[in-house]
Design an enzyme around this catalytic site. Structure first.
Site, mmCIF file in Angstrom:
data_model
loop_
_atom_site.group_PDB
_atom_site.id
_atom_site.type_symbol
_atom_site.label_atom_id
_atom_site.label_comp_id
_atom_site.label_asym_id
_atom_site.label_seq_id
_atom_site.Cartn_x
_atom_site.Cartn_y
_atom_site.Cartn_z
ATOM 1 N N LYS A 1 13.114 -29.852 -25.745
ATOM 2 C CA LYS A 1 12.252 -30.637 -24.718
ATOM 3 C C LYS A 1 11.769 -31.935 -25.324
ATOM 4 C CE LYS A 1 7.310 -30.036 -24.498
ATOM 5 N NZ LYS A 1 6.659 -31.148 -24.641
ATOM 6 N N ASN A 2 11.399 -31.941 -26.640
ATOM 7 C CA ASN A 2 10.760 -33.329 -26.981
ATOM 8 C C ASN A 2 11.806 -34.486 -27.211
ATOM 9 O OD1 ASN A 2 8.366 -32.471 -26.644
ATOM 10 N ND2 ASN A 2 7.662 -31.960 -28.376
ATOM 11 N N ARG B 1 2.890 -36.624 -20.360
ATOM 12 C CA ARG B 1 2.647 -37.102 -21.732
ATOM 13 C C ARG B 1 3.629 -38.226 -22.034
ATOM 14 N NH1 ARG B 1 -1.813 -38.719 -23.714
ATOM 15 N NH2 ARG B 1 -1.480 -39.548 -25.624
ATOM 16 N N CYS C 1 -1.080 -32.169 -22.278
ATOM 17 C CA CYS C 1 -1.892 -31.170 -22.864
ATOM 18 C C CYS C 1 -3.373 -31.904 -23.312
ATOM 19 C CB CYS C 1 -1.276 -30.396 -23.601
ATOM 20 S SG CYS C 1 -0.150 -29.227 -23.246
ATOM 21 N N ARG D 1 -6.394 -38.476 -27.350
ATOM 22 C CA ARG D 1 -5.076 -38.690 -27.652
ATOM 23 C C ARG D 1 -4.665 -40.232 -27.404
ATOM 24 N NH1 ARG D 1 -1.098 -34.085 -25.228
ATOM 25 N NH2 ARG D 1 0.305 -35.061 -26.621
ATOM 26 N N PRO D 2 -5.103 -40.999 -28.335
ATOM 27 C CA PRO D 2 -5.036 -42.608 -28.365
ATOM 28 C C PRO D 2 -3.465 -42.980 -28.431
ATOM 29 C CG PRO D 2 -5.742 -41.723 -30.523
ATOM 30 C CD PRO D 2 -5.684 -40.499 -29.825
ATOM 31 N N ILE D 3 -3.357 -44.453 -28.013
ATOM 32 C CA ILE D 3 -2.073 -44.950 -28.166
ATOM 33 C C ILE D 3 -1.982 -46.152 -28.919
ATOM 34 C CG2 ILE D 3 -0.833 -43.463 -26.274
ATOM 35 C CD1 ILE D 3 -1.190 -45.957 -24.602
ATOM 36 N N ASP D 4 -3.147 -46.448 -29.722
ATOM 37 C CA ASP D 4 -3.184 -47.611 -30.279
ATOM 38 C C ASP D 4 -2.047 -48.059 -30.837
ATOM 39 O OD1 ASP D 4 -4.450 -45.316 -31.718
ATOM 40 O OD2 ASP D 4 -4.612 -46.688 -33.304
ATOM 41 N N GLN D 5 -1.306 -47.197 -31.868
ATOM 42 C CA GLN D 5 -0.334 -47.418 -32.682
ATOM 43 C C GLN D 5 0.999 -48.067 -31.699
ATOM 44 O OE1 GLN D 5 -0.665 -47.407 -35.993
ATOM 45 N NE2 GLN D 5 -2.555 -47.166 -35.291
ATOM 46 N N ASP E 1 2.976 -27.656 -33.149
ATOM 47 C CA ASP E 1 3.383 -26.877 -31.796
ATOM 48 C C ASP E 1 3.538 -25.444 -31.923
ATOM 49 O OD1 ASP E 1 3.069 -29.328 -30.476
ATOM 50 O OD2 ASP E 1 4.998 -29.925 -30.433
ATOM 51 N N ARG F 1 6.527 -25.948 -18.226
ATOM 52 C CA ARG F 1 6.885 -27.298 -18.657
ATOM 53 C C ARG F 1 7.821 -27.246 -19.593
ATOM 54 N NH1 ARG F 1 2.206 -29.685 -21.066
ATOM 55 N NH2 ARG F 1 3.784 -31.048 -21.950
HETATM 56 N N1 EPU Z 1 -2.439 -40.851 -32.769
HETATM 57 C C1 EPU Z 1 -3.286 -41.947 -33.062
HETATM 58 N N2 EPU Z 1 -2.772 -43.327 -32.406
HETATM 59 C C2 EPU Z 1 -1.733 -43.384 -31.808
HETATM 60 C C3 EPU Z 1 -0.616 -42.246 -31.731
HETATM 61 C C4 EPU Z 1 -1.173 -41.007 -31.927
HETATM 62 O O1 EPU Z 1 -4.191 -42.026 -33.582
HETATM 63 O O2 EPU Z 1 -1.267 -44.243 -31.230
HETATM 64 C C5 EPU Z 1 -2.712 -39.530 -33.397
HETATM 65 C C6 EPU Z 1 -2.893 -38.416 -32.294
HETATM 66 O O3 EPU Z 1 -4.383 -38.590 -31.789
HETATM 67 C C7 EPU Z 1 -2.734 -37.396 -33.228
HETATM 68 C C8 EPU Z 1 -1.570 -37.769 -34.242
HETATM 69 O O4 EPU Z 1 -1.508 -39.132 -34.309
HETATM 70 O O5 EPU Z 1 -3.781 -36.969 -33.843
HETATM 71 C C9 EPU Z 1 -0.324 -37.297 -33.999
HETATM 72 O O6 EPU Z 1 0.243 -37.710 -32.703
HETATM 73 P P1 EPU Z 1 1.651 -38.077 -32.019
HETATM 74 O O7 EPU Z 1 1.695 -39.398 -31.513
HETATM 75 O O8 EPU Z 1 2.546 -37.742 -33.311
HETATM 76 O O9 EPU Z 1 1.904 -36.995 -30.969
HETATM 77 P P2 EPU Z 1 2.481 -37.282 -29.535
HETATM 78 O O10 EPU Z 1 3.844 -38.095 -29.982
HETATM 79 O O11 EPU Z 1 1.764 -37.720 -28.619
HETATM 80 C C10 EPU Z 1 4.174 -35.262 -29.674
HETATM 81 C C11 EPU Z 1 4.608 -34.195 -28.990
HETATM 82 C C12 EPU Z 1 3.615 -33.204 -29.109
HETATM 83 C C13 EPU Z 1 3.347 -32.690 -30.565
HETATM 84 C C14 EPU Z 1 3.131 -34.085 -31.390
HETATM 85 C C15 EPU Z 1 3.175 -33.719 -32.594
HETATM 86 C C16 EPU Z 1 5.760 -34.952 -27.199
HETATM 87 C C17 EPU Z 1 5.706 -35.383 -25.676
HETATM 88 N N3 EPU Z 1 4.625 -34.511 -27.559
HETATM 89 O O12 EPU Z 1 3.192 -35.720 -29.114
HETATM 90 O O13 EPU Z 1 4.115 -32.019 -28.359
HETATM 91 O O14 EPU Z 1 2.123 -31.915 -30.634
HETATM 92 O O15 EPU Z 1 4.035 -34.831 -31.072
HETATM 93 O O16 EPU Z 1 4.276 -33.334 -33.332
HETATM 94 O O17 EPU Z 1 6.796 -35.274 -27.611
HETATM 95 C C18 EPU Z 1 4.261 -30.206 -27.230
HETATM 96 O O18 EPU Z 1 5.398 -30.018 -27.246
HETATM 97 O O19 EPU Z 1 3.685 -28.896 -27.150
HETATM 98 C C19 EPU Z 1 3.424 -30.944 -27.518
HETATM 99 C C20 EPU Z 1 2.042 -31.110 -27.303
#
Ligand code: EPU
Length: 420
Positions: free
Chosen positions: A22-23, A93, A117, A122-126, A306, A398
């Site tokens: 999926k991812n 997401r 979820c 769930r910030p996206i600052d990075q 996960d 999903r």
């Molecule tokens: N984070 C920040 N700033 C950012 C981005 C992330 O502080 O700009 C923090 C998050 O708050 C979290 C950590 O960094 O504490 C890791 O977040 P990451 O960005 O790695 O997560 P994501 O890309 O939003 C993906 C998967 C998730 C999985 C995580 C961690 C997708 C769509 N989602 O999320 O998958 O839990 O990586 O491996 O690929 C799932 O499949 O059930 C699922 C939730």
């Protein structure tokens, strides 16, 4: 709306075949926007997150022909817009990958803030820091993120947190940028390697994916006209491994990459469960009560967040007290309230679940709170005595391909029926 009715207590036995990741799929689908020619993608999982992504791409004008449930033929010479529609994007997401892909190719994009979820903040600052470092202007207002650039310029960026999403977005935005981009402290998940392999197959120049330093040398065009097959889903495979162990079963999980499952296999072995690796398959056999174990989730190659909820079910019936610590997300224990209804003895202390193993779980009616929490409830239902009803299964659908049919083929008594 559908629900699952499970008559538990039967060991799972036999073989199951894992679908595409999926991812990886939801990163590769937006990546096709960067390709000027055609591409064929194989081993695409037949799940609702992928189907939603296909709709979003079609709304943008991408021509997608689903030649079979797991194969897509894609051609995107007629993109009609770089503004993504609110309704289709809002619940996903991974809609944020459209930022990197459309910015990378067309230097302009508008995407609603991502859904997905609920694990706390769930910030996206990075992601934004990365786009700005590449010379883009980013603004957010009224729930919409806008990014534009006259020209994207290669850069060096150090991610302050190891983020899967920010690593993927930086790769997407920089493959067509001028010059070289270096991402330091990059995430190393298998789906990041898969995305890089897809883009390289289409004509990109990405090195180092799978390590913490990724180097992207911008190219003028991704010609495409190639075929790519998505890797098997590490989390679907892990979910079946735990379902096999928790039911005291004997299951061979086919079409998986055992190396991607190392952290899960290691914990199962520590609990006394037999794991046998056989090329692209793994056999999981459990004929005694598993032993307690402590686990902390970490970015890859650590134990995946996960898999945390599914593992909690196995620890709920293990012999002794286990501590399960979540270090990736602020709040990923909502599902434990549902597990407790089935008789699990779980106490949350900060970012840890203290789980005192019980001998049996007992069926009742429970609600999926999110994708992996929902998968955990299915495993709990398979373990529990009597009948368990799992509601809100749209969360589970999903990310799990025909999970009821795959479990049924392993001997589970499970029915997917319409809600009253
Ligand atoms: N984070 C920040 N700033 C950012 C981005 C992330 O502080 O700009 C923090 C998050 O708050 C979290 C950590 O960094 O504490 C890791 O977040 P990451 O960005 O790695 O997560 P994501 O890309 O939003 C993906 C998967 C998730 C999985 C995580 C961690 C997708 C769509 N989602 O999320 O998958 O839990 O990586 O491996 O690929 C799932 O499949 O059930 C699922 C939730």
């Amino acid at each position: 709306m559908n629900k699952l009715i499970i008559n538990g207590g039967k060991p799972l036995k036999g073989e199951v075949t894992i679908g595409g990741a999926k991812n990886a799929a939801i990163a590769i689908l937006p990546a096709v926007l960067l390709v000027s020619g055609t591409c064929k993608i194989e081993n695409v999982p037949d799940i609702s997150d992928v189907n939603k992504y296909i709709n979003v791409l079609q709304e943008l004008g991408v021509n997608i022909n689903r030649t079979s449930p797991t194969e897509l033929y894609i051609e995107n010479s007629k993109i009609s817009s770089t503004k993504c529609l609110f309704e289709t994007c809002r619940k996903m997401r991974a809609s944020y990958y459209l930022l990197g892909a459309l910015l990378g190719r067309y230097k302009s994009v508008e995407v609603p803030f991502p859904g997905g979820c609920d694990f706390g903040s769930r910030p996206i600052d990075q992601h934004i820091k990365g786009f700005e470092a590449l010379n883009a202007q980013v603004s957010t207002e009224h729930g919409i993120i806008k990014a534009t650039a006259k020209k994207l310029m290669g850069t060096s960026i150090y991610l302050d947190v190891v983020s899967v999403g920010a690593t993927i977005n930086m790769i997407l935005a920089s493959v067509l940028a001028e010059g070289t981009t270096i991402i330091e402290n990059a995430a190393k998940e298998p789906h990041i390697v898969d995305l890089a392999n897809f883009l390289n197959t289409m004509g990109a120049n990405i090195k180092g994916a799978g390590t913490d330093t990724i180097k992207i040398t911008g190219v003028k065009e991704l010609p495409g006209n190639a075929t790519y097959s998505i890797i098997p889903d590490q989390i679907e495979a892990g979910t079946f491994m735990i379902a096999a162990a928790a039911t005291g079963g004997d299951v061979t999980i086919k079409n998986c990459i055992p190396k991607h499952l190392d952290s899960i296999s290691a914990k199962l072995v520590e609990m006394g469960i037999s794991i046998q690796e056989m090329g692209d398959a793994i056999r999981v056999k459990c004929d005694k009560r598993p032993q307690k174990v402590n686990i902390k989730t970490l970015p890859y190659p650590g134990f995946p967040t996960d898999m945390q909820p599914q593992m909690a079910v196995l620890l709920s019936i293990a012999n002794g007290m286990s501590i399960l610590t979540e270090s990736v997300w602020d709040n990923r224990f909502q599902y434990t309230n549902e597990l407790k209804k089935l008789g699990a003895n779980i106490r949350i202390e900060g970012r840890s679940a203290i789980i005192e193993g019980v001998k049996n779980l007992y069926g009742c009616s429970v609600n999926s709170t999110d994708l992996r929490g929902g998968a955990a409830l299915i495993i709990a239902g398979l373990v529990a005595k009597n009948i368990t009803e799992v509601h809100n299964i749209e969360h589970i659908e999903r990310g799990y391909e025909h999970i009821d049919k795959k479990l049924k083929a392993l001997g589970a008594k499970i029915e997917r029926v319409a809600e009253d």
